[in-house]
Design a protein around this motif. Structure first.
Motif, short mmCIF file in Angstrom:
data_model
loop_
_atom_site.label_atom_id
_atom_site.label_comp_id
_atom_site.label_asym_id
_atom_site.label_seq_id
_atom_site.Cartn_x
_atom_site.Cartn_y
_atom_site.Cartn_z
N ASP A 121 0.86 -1.17 0.00
CA ASP A 121 0.00 0.00 0.00
C ASP A 121 0.91 1.23 0.00
O ASP A 121 1.51 1.56 1.01
N SER A 123 0.35 4.27 0.06
CA SER A 123 0.00 5.36 0.99
C SER A 123 0.63 5.12 2.35
O SER A 123 0.90 6.05 3.10
N LYS A 124 0.90 3.85 2.66
CA LYS A 124 1.61 3.55 3.91
C LYS A 124 3.13 3.55 3.70
O LYS A 124 3.88 4.11 4.50
N ALA A 127 4.60 6.95 3.45
CA ALA A 127 4.57 7.72 4.71
C ALA A 127 5.81 7.40 5.54
O ALA A 127 6.28 8.23 6.33
N TRP A 139 0.91 9.14 9.84
CA TRP A 139 0.63 8.51 8.54
C TRP A 139 0.12 9.50 7.49
O TRP A 139 -0.92 9.25 6.85
N ASP A 141 -0.22 10.45 4.04
CA ASP A 141 0.01 9.73 2.78
C ASP A 141 0.48 10.71 1.71
O ASP A 141 0.33 11.92 1.86
N HIS B 89 -4.94 6.64 9.82
CA HIS B 89 -4.95 8.07 10.12
C HIS B 89 -5.35 8.34 11.57
O HIS B 89 -6.03 7.53 12.21
#
Lengths: 356, 153
Positions: A121, A123-124, A127, A139, A141, B89
């Motif tokens: 992923d 987006s992880k 980060a 986190w 992204d 988040h």
């Protein structure tokens, strides 16, 4: 020709894999093998003709330390060959190879970059490149970080959301003539402006695709370049600079590191005909073009740029390959290539390439 | 090639990097400050207060000096609205990422703003840090639960 004191080094061959959202059947080695076959056969050489090999990739995608070493199986390095790796885009591997060629004892190098975004992923994963104490635990992204940068650009009055859409529309339209493009379309700006926000102020069209891919370049020095290529793309200037990792300590509407690298690379010492810019998010193209001081007459991203395909760890190297191809195919005489790394254009590499 | 290739064998691979880190005298002071409900910055070259603090000035690379308290209120310098938060988040409800210039600071700090809608967020709006309860703070960036509009309860 190269700036004083530099040994002349040129891009003489370029190849890239098909850029796809999810490469299910081929692992990294299997993705790279046809790319190497193409980059060597373009100029009629074999792996035995290069004295140095350098790659760019990230172990965070494969989830194993030193996973990049296995990619060497795609070359078959026997007898042993001097090899190096950067945990960066392949554009920085090219920089290392360019430096290595300055030593003068070898005449050619193979450079490559590869990455399968689909295995994790992003987006992880992305980060985790941020400060581990005060940023990564929240986190943020990459889309969110790019959105903060885009908002700064809007607030500063340097661009409008329509400008973002125009970059996206032009890039995807140019991508229609790039057989390696992953996202290509002919859609008007008004239609794009009607899309929803992903993270405001960024709408879908301002985002790069998520891409699995790979690319390779052969560099050759001096006479060897003319031996292998009819029109070598001489690297007449190359430099890279980095800014602080602290997002809130930077002017996100400008790119001081790009400007500095452009100055050292000599971007404006002559006319720029084509520029291949690595701006994954549409607003970033406006920032990079301004930082390079490009005029309105420069053809920007005829390949479609990273908005057409954004293979992690090779999208920057592909910008150099695409720019060099404009020299090698005779359609341009002086071009600029740019690569970026890190959040919100933190680190930037600029290269000037010229025909003779 | 189709995405839904039934003949491709896949399996999950969970990766962790369980490193222990020593945060040092500057970030350590910042995190300890958060535990105590305070936000601490470091004085950089020319008296600019850097928040979050770094051991070296990001512009001049000179070592930073005196640690000073800033905030807890500040001004939003940039923001981005997340309508669909991801599981990792900090907030479960829609929120804004914000770069906040805390009162007394010369740089901005990234955090989240707990606001009801994007209409309630603007650049230059005043916000304040909302800390988690004393006793539950352990010296980490999440000791600030979120920023909230200044003047709100």
């Amino acid at each position: 020709m190269p700036r004083q004191g530099h040994r002349p080094v040129a891009v003489v061959s370029f190849a890239q894999a098909d850029n796809v959202r999810r490469e299910l059947r081929r692992n990294e080695v299997e993705t790279l093998m046809p790319v190497f076959a193409e980059v060597f056969s373009n100029i009629g050489i074999t792996k035995d003709d290069v004295g140095f090999i350098c790659s760019g990739s990230t172990d965070y995608l494969a989830g194993g330390p030193f996973s990049f070493v296995s990619a060497l199986d795609a070359i078959g390095v026997w007898p042993p060959r001097t090899e190096s790796h950067v945990e960066m885009d392949g554009a920085w591997a090219l920089y290392e190879a360019w430096v290595r060629l300055q030593e003068g004892d070898i005449d050619a190098a193979l450079v490559y970059g590869f990455g399968k975004s689909s295995m994790s992923d992003l987006s992880k994963v992305l980060a985790l490149q941020l400060d581990p104490y005060v940023l990564a635990p929240l986190w943020p992204d990459p889309v969110s970080v790019a959105a903060l940068q885009a908002r700064s650009l809007l607030d500063a009055g340097k661009a409008t959301e329509r400008d973002f859409a125009e970059v996206a529309a032009r890039s995807r339209k140019a991508a229609l003539s790039n057989p390696k493009a992953q996202v290509a379309y002919d859609r008007n700006v008004a239609e794009l402006m009607g899309e929803d926000y992903v993270v405001s102020p960024l709408r879908t069209h301002t985002l790069p695709p998520i891409t699995d891919g790979a690319a390779a370049i052969v560099l050759a020095a001096g006479d060897k370049a003319f031996e292998w290529a009819e029109r070598p793309a001489w690297i007449t200037g190359i430099d890279h600079r980095v800014e602080t990792h602290s997002l809130g300590a930077r002017d996100l509407t400008a790119s001081a590191s790009t400007t500095k690298a452009a100055e050292v690379a000599g971007v404006n010492d002559g006319t720029v005909e084509v520029a291949e810019l690595h701006a994954p998010f549409a607003p970033q193209e406006l920032i990079v073009a301004a930082a390079l001081g490009l005029g309105d007459d420069v053809l920007v991203n005829p390949s479609g740029g990273a908005l057409a395909a954004n293979p992690i760890m090779s999208a920057g190297l592909i910008r150099i390959g695409e720019a060099a191809s404009r020299i090698m195919d005779g359609s341009a005489g002086r071009v600029v290539a740019h690569a970026t790394s890190g959040p919100a254009l933190q680190q930037n590499l600029v290269a000037v390439l010229e025909g003779v | 090639m189709a995405d839904s290739a039934d003949d491709v064998l896949t399996s999950a691979h969970v990766l962790e990097y369980p490193y222990s880190r020593s945060v040092g005298p500057v970030i350590g002071a910042f995190l300890t400050g958060l535990r105590d409900g305070k936000i601490i910055g470091a004085t950089g070259s020319g008296g600019v207060v850097i928040v979050p603090p770094t051991e070296y000035d990001p512009y001049t690379a000179e070592p930073t000096g005196e640690m000073v308290e800033v905030g807890p209120e500040g001004t939003v310098e940039s923001w981005a609205w997340v309508g669909t938060p991801a599981p990792q988040h900090p907030l479960e409800t829609p929120f804004a990422w914000v770069l906040v210039r805390l009162d007394g600071a010369g740089t901005s700090m990234l955090h989240v703003l707990d606001a009801p809608s994007p209409d309630a967020v603007s650049t230059k709006m005043r916000v304040r840090a909302d800390f988690v309860a004393e006793g539950e703070r352990i010296g980490r960036i999440q000791d600030i639960r979120a920023f909230v509009p200044a003047g709100s309860a």
